[in-house]
Design a protein around this motif. Structure first.
Motif, PDB file in Angstrom:
ATOM      1  N   VAL A   6     -40.277 -41.267 -46.147  1.00 50.74           N
ATOM      2  CA  VAL A   6     -41.086 -42.382 -46.193  1.00 50.74           C
ATOM      3  C   VAL A   6     -40.765 -42.374 -44.634  1.00 50.74           C
ATOM      4  N   ILE A   7     -41.836 -43.153 -43.670  1.00 54.10           N
ATOM      5  CA  ILE A   7     -41.667 -43.419 -42.372  1.00 54.10           C
ATOM      6  C   ILE A   7     -41.583 -44.778 -41.977  1.00 54.10           C
ATOM      7  N   ILE A  27     -40.827 -47.405 -39.128  1.00 55.50           N
ATOM      8  CA  ILE A  27     -40.990 -47.707 -37.565  1.00 55.50           C
ATOM      9  C   ILE A  27     -40.046 -49.641 -37.606  1.00 55.50           C
ATOM     10  N   VAL A  28     -39.299 -49.697 -36.409  1.00 57.82           N
ATOM     11  CA  VAL A  28     -39.155 -50.975 -36.125  1.00 57.82           C
ATOM     12  C   VAL A  28     -38.961 -50.578 -34.712  1.00 57.82           C
ATOM     13  N   ASN A  29     -39.802 -51.361 -34.035  1.00 51.99           N
ATOM     14  CA  ASN A  29     -39.836 -51.572 -32.337  1.00 51.99           C
ATOM     15  C   ASN A  29     -38.985 -52.797 -32.288  1.00 51.99           C
ATOM     16  N   GLN A  65     -42.893 -51.385 -39.407  1.00 53.31           N
ATOM     17  CA  GLN A  65     -43.685 -51.135 -40.965  1.00 53.31           C
ATOM     18  C   GLN A  65     -42.864 -49.853 -41.825  1.00 53.31           C
ATOM     19  N   SER A  75     -44.498 -46.239 -44.057  1.00 52.39           N
ATOM     20  CA  SER A  75     -45.555 -45.408 -44.971  1.00 52.39           C
ATOM     21  C   SER A  75     -45.279 -44.620 -45.476  1.00 52.39           C
TER      22      SER A  75
END
Lengths: 146, 145
Positions: free
Chosen positions: A11-12, A14-16, A23, A25
Motif C-alpha cells: 500500500v502507498i 500519503i497524508v498532506n 490518499q 493506493s
C-alpha cells in the motif's frame, strides 16, 4: 463457517498535513489469504485483479481544524472522499484515529463496505458462506518527506 | 457381482474421488517461491520497465516469481513484524519494496542483495507532492544459491 481474512502490506498512502488530503493506493493481487484457493477465488472471481489491479481512496480530513500535527496525541478524525474498488467509485465518510508521537504520524480506521455496492458478484453457490458486508481495517505509519 | 452392487461401488468411488479432489483443492499450497526459477532482473531494469511501459511490465512480471538484484537502501519491519527490504532504483526515494517471508540477518544496508519473490506490480506515488511510487514484491527470500 470461518473468518475469511486477508492482509495487504503493498500500500502507498500519503497524508498532506497542510491540506488534510489523504490518499491510499493498494495492489489488489497482494491480498494474502490463509488458503491459496481463497486467494485464487478472490483474485479471479471477486476483485478481478487482472482487470482492476488497484483499489484507491482519495479524500480529505473533514475536521482538520481539530488536528494539531505538532502536538503529540490521539485525534479522532473523519475522512471523506472517493473509494474506488473493482472499477466502481463511491463517496464514503469513515471515522479514524490519527496518532501523533514525536513527529511521526500513524493512522487507524475500521469501516464496513458491501461488495455488491462495488459490483462484486458473489456466486449463488457460496452466497450463504460470505458476509454481505466486509470489514476493512487500516493501519498506516507515515514518514515525513520534505 | 450383482449389478446393484457394481452401481453402489461405483457411486462410492465417485463420492470418494470428489471428496479427495475437494479436500486437495481446499488445502492446495500457495505458489512455490523459494525453489522456483525466477525471472532474473536488476532493480534498475525492473523499475524502469514499470515506469516506461507499465502494461507490458504487468504482462511480463506481475504475479510471476522474479529474482531482483540491487543495492539495499533500507531494512524495516511492517506492522505485522515482517521484514521489508527496500532496494534502490534509479529514482531517488523510489524502491523495489520487498516483503520478506522470513527475517534474515544476512542482508545489510548498502550491500548488494538478490531477492526472489512474487512481483505484485507498481503503485505510482503523488507527482504533485514529488513522491515517486514503488514496485512491490511479496513472499520474498534472499537468494543465496
Amino acid at each position: 463457517m470461518e473468518d475469511i481474512k486477508a492482509d495487504n502490506n503493498q500500500v502507498i498512502s500519503i497524508v498532506n498535513t497542510a491540506t488534510g488530503d489523504l490518499q491510499f493506493s493498494l495492489l489488489n493481487n497482494a491480498f494474502h489469504f490463509k488458503k491459496a484457493l481463497m486467494e485464487e477465488h478472490f483474485n479471479e472471481d471477486y476483485i478481478e485483479s487482472a482487470k482492476y489491479p488497484k483499489s484507491t481512496f482519495k479524500g480529505t480530513i473533514s475536521n482538520l481544524k481539530d488536528m494539531n500535527f505538532g502536538k503529540d496525541g490521539i485525534y479522532n478524525v473523519t475522512v471523506s472522499g472517493n473509494l474506488s474498488i473493482h472499477g466502481v467509485t463511491k463517496e464514503v465518510s469513515v471515522p479514524g484515529k490519527l496518532t501523533i508521537k514525536k513527529g511521526s504520524i500513524s493512522a487507524t480506521s475500521t469501516f464496513k463496505i458491501k461488495p455488491k455496492d462495488y459490483n462484486i458478484k458473489i456466486p449463488a453457490g457460496v452466497k450463504n458462506n460470505i458476509a454481505e458486508t466486509v470489514e476493512l481495517t487500516v493501519n498506516c505509519t507515515y514518514e515525513k518527506k520534505n | 457381482m450383482s449389478r446393484k452392487r457394481i452401481i453402489l461401488i461405483a457411486a462410492i468411488c465417485i463420492v470418494l474421488a470428489a471428496a479427495i479432489t475437494g479436500y486437495m483443492l481446499w488445502n492446495k499450497p500457495h505458489k512455490e517461491v523459494k525453489d522456483a526459477s525466477g525471472v532474473k532482473i536488476t532493480a534498475t531494469e525492473l523499475y524502469n520497465n514499470f515506469i516506461t511501459d507499465s502494461a507490458k511490465a504487468r504482462t511480463l512480471y506481475t504475479d510471476k516469481v522474479v529474482q531482483v538484484t540491487g543495492e539495499v537502501a533500507r531494512l524495516a519491519l511492517n506492522q505485522q513484524d515482517q521484514q521489508i527490504i527496500l532496494i534502490k532504483t534509479p529514482v531517488s526515494g523510489a524502491y523495489i519494496n520487498c516483503t520478506m517471508e522470513e527475517k534474515t540477518n544476512a542482508v545489510k544496508e548498502g550491500a548488494s542483495v538478490t531477492v526472489k519473490g512474487i512481483c505484485s506490480g507498481y503503485i505510482s506515488g503523488d507527482a504533485e507532492m514529488g513522491l515517486p511510487g514503488d514496485v512491490f514484491l511479496v513472499r520474498g527470500y534472499p537468494f543465496t544459491k
